[in-house]
Design a protein around this motif. Structure first.
Motif, PDB file in Angstrom:
ATOM      1  N   ILE A  40      41.724  25.264  38.562  1.00 14.53           N
ATOM      2  CA  ILE A  40      40.615  25.735  37.722  1.00 14.53           C
ATOM      3  C   ILE A  40      39.763  24.557  37.269  1.00 14.53           C
ATOM      4  CG2 ILE A  40      39.976  26.914  35.586  1.00 14.53           C
ATOM      5  CD1 ILE A  40      42.578  28.576  35.904  1.00 14.53           C
ATOM      6  N   GLN A  56      32.597  32.068  33.909  1.00 14.82           N
ATOM      7  CA  GLN A  56      33.700  32.837  34.494  1.00 14.82           C
ATOM      8  C   GLN A  56      33.383  33.281  35.919  1.00 14.82           C
ATOM      9  OE1 GLN A  56      34.855  36.222  32.184  1.00 14.82           O
ATOM     10  NE2 GLN A  56      36.347  36.915  33.681  1.00 14.82           N
ATOM     11  N   ALA A  60      35.228  31.750  39.248  1.00 14.12           N
ATOM     12  CA  ALA A  60      35.954  32.705  40.085  1.00 14.12           C
ATOM     13  C   ALA A  60      35.476  32.627  41.534  1.00 14.12           C
ATOM     14  CB  ALA A  60      35.792  34.121  39.544  1.00 14.12           C
ATOM     15  N   HIS A  61      34.167  32.520  41.735  1.00 16.51           N
ATOM     16  CA  HIS A  61      33.639  32.410  43.100  1.00 16.51           C
ATOM     17  C   HIS A  61      34.076  31.107  43.775  1.00 16.51           C
ATOM     18  CE1 HIS A  61      31.140  35.965  43.653  1.00 16.51           C
ATOM     19  NE2 HIS A  61      30.839  35.870  42.360  1.00 16.51           N
ATOM     20  N   LEU A  63      36.804  29.389  43.096  1.00 15.32           N
ATOM     21  CA  LEU A  63      38.231  29.543  43.403  1.00 15.32           C
ATOM     22  C   LEU A  63      38.434  30.458  44.608  1.00 15.32           C
ATOM     23  CD1 LEU A  63      39.586  29.779  39.768  1.00 15.32           C
ATOM     24  CD2 LEU A  63      40.052  27.931  41.397  1.00 15.32           C
ATOM     25  N   MET A  64      37.621  31.504  44.712  1.00 16.01           N
ATOM     26  CA  MET A  64      37.714  32.407  45.864  1.00 16.01           C
ATOM     27  C   MET A  64      37.322  31.657  47.140  1.00 16.01           C
ATOM     28  SD  MET A  64      35.939  36.174  46.484  1.00 16.01           S
ATOM     29  CE  MET A  64      35.667  36.268  44.750  1.00 16.01           C
ATOM     30  N   LEU A  69      41.824  31.865  44.103  1.00 16.88           N
ATOM     31  CA  LEU A  69      41.601  32.762  42.966  1.00 16.88           C
ATOM     32  C   LEU A  69      42.849  33.563  42.630  1.00 16.88           C
ATOM     33  CD1 LEU A  69      39.718  33.875  40.812  1.00 16.88           C
ATOM     34  CD2 LEU A  69      38.929  35.567  42.487  1.00 16.88           C
ATOM     35  N   GLU A  70      43.474  34.155  43.608  1.00 12.62           N
ATOM     36  CA  GLU A  70      44.678  34.949  43.334  1.00 12.62           C
ATOM     37  C   GLU A  70      45.842  34.070  42.898  1.00 12.62           C
ATOM     38  OE1 GLU A  70      44.610  38.199  42.924  1.00 12.62           O
ATOM     39  OE2 GLU A  70      42.482  37.939  43.390  1.00 12.62           O
ATOM     40  N   GLY A  74      43.779  35.315  39.270  1.00 10.86           N
ATOM     41  CA  GLY A  74      42.613  36.160  39.438  1.00 10.86           C
ATOM     42  C   GLY A  74      41.589  36.021  38.323  1.00 10.86           C
ATOM     43  N   ALA A  75      40.528  36.803  38.451  1.00 12.53           N
ATOM     44  CA  ALA A  75      39.461  36.793  37.449  1.00 12.53           C
ATOM     45  C   ALA A  75      39.982  37.251  36.094  1.00 12.53           C
ATOM     46  CB  ALA A  75      38.311  37.673  37.916  1.00 12.53           C
ATOM     47  N   LEU A  78      41.100  34.298  34.087  1.00 15.55           N
ATOM     48  CA  LEU A  78      39.973  33.564  33.516  1.00 15.55           C
ATOM     49  C   LEU A  78      39.465  34.271  32.258  1.00 15.55           C
ATOM     50  CD1 LEU A  78      38.017  32.631  36.785  1.00 15.55           C
ATOM     51  CD2 LEU A  78      39.669  31.241  35.509  1.00 15.55           C
ATOM     52  N   SER A  79      39.397  35.587  32.296  1.00 15.80           N
ATOM     53  CA  SER A  79      39.002  36.365  31.111  1.00 15.80           C
ATOM     54  C   SER A  79      39.987  36.154  29.975  1.00 15.80           C
ATOM     55  CB  SER A  79      38.935  37.863  31.434  1.00 15.80           C
ATOM     56  OG  SER A  79      37.900  38.121  32.323  1.00 15.80           O
TER      57      SER A  79
END
Length: 133
Positions: A40, A56, A60-61, A63-64, A69-70, A74-75, A78-79
């Motif tokens: 991250i 965020q 996320a993008h 990391l994807m 990301l997973e 996942g997102a 981050l939330s």
């Protein structure tokens, strides 16, 4: 589990993207032990290096794009960081310093000179040596 200082640093970057400029010179991705934290943080650094915003969605993008990301949760993770760090994001430099210092201590612990390093550190900390006696 992500520790409070590490969570504070990562979450702070998602809340206040300009915080990266306060800590990037002193905090490296290698200072994070867990791959989650490292990924991250590195995503945030990569975004800034490309003059892209940190938030965020962009993290996320990134990391994807790196296929991580997973792996980091996942997102939703981050939330979660944002919701847990809103009240502490003003102190990002303090928490970044803790993360960096812990990593330095851990590196010293791995060193063949660890006994000498620990003794020198103890001598440099006022009151610590006395409290151990």
């Amino acid at each position: 589990m992500i520790s409070k200082p590490k969570r504070a640093v990562i979450g702070s970057l998602l809340i206040d993207p300009d915080a990266i400029f306060e800590i990037a010179a002193s905090l490296k991705s290698e200072d994070f032990f867990s791959e989650t934290n490292r990924a991250i943080y590195q995503a945030c650094v990569s975004l800034i290096q490309r003059n892209e915003a940190i938030n965020q969605i962009t993290v996320a993008h990134e990391l994807m794009r790196l296929d991580k990301l997973e792996q980091v949760g996942g997102a939703a993770f981050l939330s979660h960081l944002i919701s847990k760090c809103a009240h502490i994001s003003l102190h990002v430099e303090y928490y970044a310093q803790i993360v960096s210092q812990v990593r330095a201590v851990m590196r010293a612990a791995e060193s063949p000179l660890r006994g000498q390093i620990a003794a020198a550190w103890l001598r440099s900390q006022p009151g610590v040596e006395a409290s151990l006696q």
